[in-house]
Design a protein around this motif. Structure first.
Motif, short mmCIF file in Angstrom:
data_model
loop_
_atom_site.label_atom_id
_atom_site.label_comp_id
_atom_site.label_asym_id
_atom_site.label_seq_id
_atom_site.Cartn_x
_atom_site.Cartn_y
_atom_site.Cartn_z
N ASP A 162 0.85 -1.18 0.00
CA ASP A 162 0.00 0.00 0.00
C ASP A 162 0.89 1.24 0.00
O ASP A 162 1.81 1.35 0.82
N SER A 163 0.65 2.17 -0.93
CA SER A 163 1.47 3.39 -0.99
C SER A 163 0.69 4.64 -0.60
O SER A 163 1.26 5.54 0.00
N ALA A 164 -0.59 4.71 -0.96
CA ALA A 164 -1.38 5.89 -0.63
C ALA A 164 -2.86 5.54 -0.58
O ALA A 164 -3.30 4.58 -1.21
N SER A 170 -0.30 9.63 2.25
CA SER A 170 0.84 8.84 1.79
C SER A 170 1.24 7.92 2.94
O SER A 170 1.57 8.39 4.03
N LEU A 171 1.21 6.64 2.70
CA LEU A 171 1.51 5.68 3.76
C LEU A 171 3.01 5.49 3.96
O LEU A 171 3.44 5.09 5.03
N SER A 172 3.81 5.82 2.95
CA SER A 172 5.25 5.67 3.07
C SER A 172 5.95 6.98 3.39
O SER A 172 7.02 6.99 3.99
N GLU A 173 5.37 8.11 3.03
CA GLU A 173 6.01 9.42 3.22
C GLU A 173 5.44 10.21 4.41
O GLU A 173 5.86 11.33 4.65
N GLN A 174 4.45 9.67 5.12
CA GLN A 174 3.79 10.35 6.25
C GLN A 174 3.38 11.78 5.85
O GLN A 174 3.63 12.74 6.57
N THR A 175 2.74 11.88 4.71
CA THR A 175 2.28 13.15 4.18
C THR A 175 0.78 13.10 3.98
O THR A 175 0.25 12.08 3.53
N GLY A 202 -3.35 23.59 -7.46
CA GLY A 202 -3.44 22.13 -7.39
C GLY A 202 -2.08 21.47 -7.44
O GLY A 202 -1.04 22.12 -7.40
N ILE A 203 -2.11 20.15 -7.52
CA ILE A 203 -0.88 19.34 -7.55
C ILE A 203 -1.02 18.25 -8.61
O ILE A 203 -2.11 17.96 -9.07
N GLU A 204 0.12 17.61 -8.90
CA GLU A 204 0.13 16.42 -9.75
C GLU A 204 1.22 15.49 -9.23
O GLU A 204 2.32 15.95 -8.89
N THR A 205 0.91 14.20 -9.14
CA THR A 205 1.86 13.23 -8.60
C THR A 205 1.54 11.84 -9.13
O THR A 205 0.51 11.62 -9.75
N ASP A 206 2.45 10.89 -8.87
CA ASP A 206 2.16 9.49 -9.18
C ASP A 206 1.68 8.80 -7.91
O ASP A 206 1.58 9.44 -6.86
N SER A 207 1.39 7.51 -7.98
CA SER A 207 0.83 6.81 -6.82
C SER A 207 1.82 6.66 -5.67
O SER A 207 1.42 6.39 -4.55
N LYS A 208 3.11 6.84 -5.92
CA LYS A 208 4.11 6.74 -4.85
C LYS A 208 4.14 8.00 -3.99
O LYS A 208 4.59 7.97 -2.86
N LEU A 209 3.71 9.13 -4.56
CA LEU A 209 3.72 10.43 -3.90
C LEU A 209 5.11 10.86 -3.45
O LEU A 209 5.28 11.56 -2.46
#
Length: 177
Positions: free
Chosen positions: A78-80, A106-111, A147-154
């Motif tokens: 799980d990444s986000a 974000s589950l890996s970046e604590q964001t 706004g923002i734009e990102t991939d699923s890894k964030l």
């Protein structure tokens, strides 16, 4: 005759007390399901998982979602998680829209990223917002007015029209699990 009357009354009471059966014909074309999960897998690993408390499948091009949760995955982990009050799953474009108290965790970046709504393009593995978006990590906050734009890894987030509030002390940048 008395038995027939008592039997008729009993059947009437049972019929009135019975929960109404849901029928799409009775509800103007609504085709509602509860506790729904939709996902895609590649190479025996889930790529994403969309769950919702309730889904209306009446529209042939879109599903309307109540309390959607879109779980994004990377390498089986799980990444986000994208959540909101309502959403739409566009079948043809393979796009999910989540709005109303919309949030990406974000589950890996604590964001934590909040905005009025988020979009996720499944094929492009791209998430974005088109309105004021707030990114919070620890006590640091960044506001992207466009706004923002990102991939699923964030891990790489493109900000549009941003402002940043810097922490007073470097200790504010550390995250506590």
């Amino acid at each position: 005759m008395k038995k027939f009357f008592i039997l008729s009354c009993l059947l009437l009471i049972i019929a009135c007390a019975k929960k109404e059966n849901f029928s799409p014909d009775d509800n103007n074309g609504a085709q509602i399901a509860s506790q729904v999960s939709i996902f895609e897998s590649k190479g025996n690993q889930q790529q994403w998982l969309l769950t919702a408390q309730a889904v209306d499948f009446a529209d042939l091009t879109n599903a309307t979602l109540k309390n959607p949760i879109l779980l994004l995955k990377q390498n089986g982990q799980d990444s986000a998680r994208i959540t909101g009050d309502t959403g739409i799953f566009d079948y043809g474009n393979k796009r999910v829209t989540v709005e109303g108290n919309a949030q990406i965790n974000s589950l890996s970046e604590q964001t934590v990223i909040t905005a009025p709504r988020f979009f996720y393009d499944i094929d492009a593995d791209r998430a974005w917002s088109d309105q004021k978006t707030i990114i919070t990590r620890g006590s640091a906050k960044t506001i992207a007015r466009g706004g923002i734009e990102t991939d699923s890894k964030l891990t790489k987030i493109e900000l549009k029209n941003q402002t940043t509030r810097l922490p007073q002390d470097k200790r504010e940048l550390t995250t506590h699990p």
